[in-house]
Design a protein around this motif. Sequence first.
Motif, PDB file in Angstrom:
ATOM      1  N   GLU A 377       0.827  -1.204   0.000  1.00 15.06           N
ATOM      2  CA  GLU A 377       0.000   0.000   0.000  1.00 15.06           C
ATOM      3  C   GLU A 377       0.866   1.262   0.000  1.00 15.06           C
ATOM      4  OE1 GLU A 377      -3.295  -0.063   2.929  1.00 15.06           O
ATOM      5  OE2 GLU A 377      -2.491  -2.048   3.461  1.00 15.06           O
ATOM      6  N   PRO A 378       0.315   2.355  -0.490  1.00 15.80           N
ATOM      7  CA  PRO A 378       1.056   3.633  -0.416  1.00 15.80           C
ATOM      8  C   PRO A 378       1.310   4.025   1.038  1.00 15.80           C
ATOM      9  CG  PRO A 378      -0.831   3.793  -1.898  1.00 15.80           C
ATOM     10  CD  PRO A 378      -0.973   2.487  -1.189  1.00 15.80           C
ATOM     11  N   ALA A 379       2.430   4.645   1.275  1.00  9.77           N
ATOM     12  CA  ALA A 379       2.818   5.004   2.638  1.00  9.77           C
ATOM     13  C   ALA A 379       2.037   6.221   3.123  1.00  9.77           C
ATOM     14  CB  ALA A 379       4.307   5.288   2.702  1.00  9.77           C
ATOM     15  N   ASP A 380       1.582   6.161   4.393  1.00  8.03           N
ATOM     16  CA  ASP A 380       1.002   7.322   5.066  1.00  8.03           C
ATOM     17  C   ASP A 380       2.089   8.202   5.674  1.00  8.03           C
ATOM     18  OD1 ASP A 380      -1.745   6.461   4.712  1.00  8.03           O
ATOM     19  OD2 ASP A 380      -1.335   4.941   6.250  1.00  8.03           O
ATOM     20  N   ILE A 381       3.204   7.570   5.996  1.00  8.17           N
ATOM     21  CA  ILE A 381       4.347   8.252   6.620  1.00  8.17           C
ATOM     22  C   ILE A 381       5.597   7.809   5.879  1.00  8.17           C
ATOM     23  CG2 ILE A 381       5.735   8.516   8.716  1.00  8.17           C
ATOM     24  CD1 ILE A 381       3.039   9.676   9.156  1.00  8.17           C
ATOM     25  N   THR A 382       6.484   8.735   5.561  1.00 10.36           N
ATOM     26  CA  THR A 382       7.780   8.354   4.984  1.00 10.36           C
ATOM     27  C   THR A 382       8.888   8.856   5.895  1.00 10.36           C
ATOM     28  OG1 THR A 382       7.856  10.350   3.612  1.00 10.36           O
ATOM     29  CG2 THR A 382       6.913   8.366   2.623  1.00 10.36           C
ATOM     30  N   VAL A 396      11.010  11.225  21.272  1.00  7.55           N
ATOM     31  CA  VAL A 396      11.293  12.199  20.219  1.00  7.55           C
ATOM     32  C   VAL A 396      10.022  12.367  19.389  1.00  7.55           C
ATOM     33  CG1 VAL A 396      12.689  12.714  18.180  1.00  7.55           C
ATOM     34  CG2 VAL A 396      13.740  11.594  20.161  1.00  7.55           C
ATOM     35  N   SER A 397       9.572  13.594  19.237  1.00 11.14           N
ATOM     36  CA  SER A 397       8.290  13.862  18.596  1.00 11.14           C
ATOM     37  C   SER A 397       8.388  13.772  17.078  1.00 11.14           C
ATOM     38  CB  SER A 397       7.813  15.267  18.982  1.00 11.14           C
ATOM     39  OG  SER A 397       6.748  15.676  18.154  1.00 11.14           O
ATOM     40  N   PRO A 398       7.517  12.991  16.439  1.00 10.08           N
ATOM     41  CA  PRO A 398       7.456  13.004  14.977  1.00 10.08           C
ATOM     42  C   PRO A 398       7.117  14.377  14.416  1.00 10.08           C
ATOM     43  CG  PRO A 398       6.318  11.074  15.850  1.00 10.08           C
ATOM     44  CD  PRO A 398       6.642  11.947  17.016  1.00 10.08           C
ATOM     45  N   LEU A 399       6.350  15.179  15.168  1.00 11.98           N
ATOM     46  CA  LEU A 399       6.026  16.527  14.698  1.00 11.98           C
ATOM     47  C   LEU A 399       7.289  17.381  14.618  1.00 11.98           C
ATOM     48  CD1 LEU A 399       2.736  17.224  16.697  1.00 11.98           C
ATOM     49  CD2 LEU A 399       2.960  16.578  14.290  1.00 11.98           C
ATOM     50  N   MET A 400       8.171  17.234  15.582  1.00 15.46           N
ATOM     51  CA  MET A 400       9.429  17.966  15.551  1.00 15.46           C
ATOM     52  C   MET A 400      10.277  17.508  14.370  1.00 15.46           C
ATOM     53  SD  MET A 400      12.362  18.205  18.498  1.00 15.46           S
ATOM     54  CE  MET A 400      12.723  16.443  18.380  1.00 15.46           C
ATOM     55  N   VAL A 407      10.597  13.752   8.527  1.00 14.21           N
ATOM     56  CA  VAL A 407       9.449  12.836   8.426  1.00 14.21           C
ATOM     57  C   VAL A 407       8.345  13.582   7.690  1.00 14.21           C
ATOM     58  CG1 VAL A 407       7.692  11.571   9.723  1.00 14.21           C
ATOM     59  CG2 VAL A 407      10.032  11.619  10.570  1.00 14.21           C
ATOM     60  N   SER A 408       7.593  12.876   6.855  1.00 14.23           N
ATOM     61  CA  SER A 408       6.466  13.516   6.166  1.00 14.23           C
ATOM     62  C   SER A 408       5.267  12.587   6.166  1.00 14.23           C
ATOM     63  CB  SER A 408       6.845  13.890   4.732  1.00 14.23           C
ATOM     64  OG  SER A 408       7.160  12.731   3.978  1.00 14.23           O
ATOM     65  N   GLY A 409       4.074  13.196   6.053  1.00 11.12           N
ATOM     66  CA  GLY A 409       2.844  12.418   6.011  1.00 11.12           C
ATOM     67  C   GLY A 409       1.933  12.745   7.179  1.00 11.12           C
ATOM     68  N   ARG A 410       1.211  11.748   7.647  1.00 10.67           N
ATOM     69  CA  ARG A 410       0.212  11.939   8.706  1.00 10.67           C
ATOM     70  C   ARG A 410       0.897  11.935  10.073  1.00 10.67           C
ATOM     71  NH1 ARG A 410      -3.789   7.299   6.692  1.00 10.67           N
ATOM     72  NH2 ARG A 410      -4.602   7.503   8.819  1.00 10.67           N
ATOM     73  N   THR A 411       1.715  12.955  10.292  1.00 10.55           N
ATOM     74  CA  THR A 411       2.588  12.963  11.472  1.00 10.55           C
ATOM     75  C   THR A 411       1.833  13.214  12.773  1.00 10.55           C
ATOM     76  OG1 THR A 411       3.124  15.261  10.949  1.00 10.55           O
ATOM     77  CG2 THR A 411       4.681  13.575  10.229  1.00 10.55           C
ATOM     78  N   ALA A 412       0.692  13.923  12.736  1.00 10.84           N
ATOM     79  CA  ALA A 412      -0.065  14.139  13.966  1.00 10.84           C
ATOM     80  C   ALA A 412      -0.585  12.805  14.512  1.00 10.84           C
ATOM     81  CB  ALA A 412      -1.227  15.106  13.716  1.00 10.84           C
ATOM     82  N   GLU A 413      -1.042  11.931  13.636  1.00 15.61           N
ATOM     83  CA  GLU A 413      -1.509  10.609  14.070  1.00 15.61           C
ATOM     84  C   GLU A 413      -0.338   9.772  14.579  1.00 15.61           C
ATOM     85  OE1 GLU A 413      -4.349   8.736  11.208  1.00 15.61           O
ATOM     86  OE2 GLU A 413      -4.127  10.676  10.192  1.00 15.61           O
ATOM     87  N   LEU A 414       0.799   9.876  13.904  1.00 14.79           N
ATOM     88  CA  LEU A 414       1.990   9.153  14.346  1.00 14.79           C
ATOM     89  C   LEU A 414       2.421   9.626  15.733  1.00 14.79           C
ATOM     90  CD1 LEU A 414       4.114   7.065  13.221  1.00 14.79           C
ATOM     91  CD2 LEU A 414       5.493   9.053  12.583  1.00 14.79           C
TER      92      LEU A 414
END
Length: 430
Positions: A377-382, A396-400, A407-414
């Motif tokens: 499947e296509p990645a939601d996060i790369t 370590v925050s994915p948002l940071m 990191v790119s993609g649906r980072t708030a969910e991550l």
Amino acid sequence: MGNDYLDLPVDSASRDRLAADHLRLGLLDTSDPQAYAAWFRAESRGFHDGTPTDELIEQRRGYVADRRRTGVWDDTIAEPAEPVATTEAWPADLTVPGRRSVPSWAISAVTVAPTHRRRGIARALLEAELRTARACDLPIATLTVSESTIYGRFGFAPAALARDLTIDTRRATWTGPQPGGRIHFVSGRQLLEDGLALVERVRLATPGQIAYDGILWERQLGLMIGDEDAKKQRFVRYDDASGRLQGFASYKLTENPDNFSQHRLELLHLVTATDDAYAALWRFVLEMDLVSEVHAHLRPVDEPLRWMVSDFRAVRIAELDHLWIRILDVPAALEARTYATPGRLVLGVADPFGACEGSWALEVDSSGIATVTPTDEPADITMTAEELAAIYLGGVSPLMLAAAGRVSGRTAELEAMFRSPVAPFLSIWY
């Protein structure tokens, strides 16, 4: 996993790469006292320690049973018995979010002689350790580092930070709890068994801690031969109202030659199982007579101490990277921990080493338990393997990392999924 890892042959890919440069990668025969002495002298030189005495070498050799030691030898040098590079490694349980642990490959003693720099030796050694860990079915490799610019290229990232505290005790009047219980002076040897049991009792409370004993524990207690600082080390224990050990601390004092009332107290270790033990031991340290400054090395980033003294600014903080980890098996590593929120994300991970490469469907149920499967499947996060390692323990925050372009993609969910309620922390060097 037993001791099968001690009998694995040395990694053939790194062995052949170094052999092309007329260098010999091999396992150390720790049953050979002379071979071990030469290896230990090389390791000591690599960390700028003094030349070890025969007595210290023999004491250290008594701890080698669980360690796999490798070396790189150059048979053309003046001292061919001494390796020009070293590593050692062993399996150690790593605490992960959810009061769980996962087996990891703890790597230490990574040195390369300054006479042999820039010949690819460090790369050969580190990649050999990673391939050995995979051969042992260990999903994570860990290390604490003396240089922070080396290990990112191998997919490691700082996953548990730490802080050094400098406290002006003349300003830091205690305002925290005043628990009962008792504090006693003890010797390091008196903590040998009960103290280690306490360390193990609290280990699962904090992601990033590793299981340890042997040399790492006895060094913490100042029981190593030739440890001059150990002569200055003092130990106290805290017992609760029922007389049960709930915490201990060790420290040493340095006199101010210009003013005897302004000693510096260096807090070496403080381990507690209860809030009362934490408060009682910190108050004991901060109210020590004839001390004007306390320095505490390697403390957690969520240390509550500043909220327990009268002046917030009396506690100055310096932050450092400490525990670096490397993911080697994405499903095994991600399924070992629990998660803060349910959901489903496809993680696209790039990894030149190959261990984490691919797209991985991470599905977390309502109880925080994960299932990880490869997917097209296509990645939601790369991200790369390095960023996956950084966020793994929840510190370590994915948002940071997204703001840093890592990191790119649906980072708030991550972010919501990977968050840990307890900041990851490792209380020792190894």
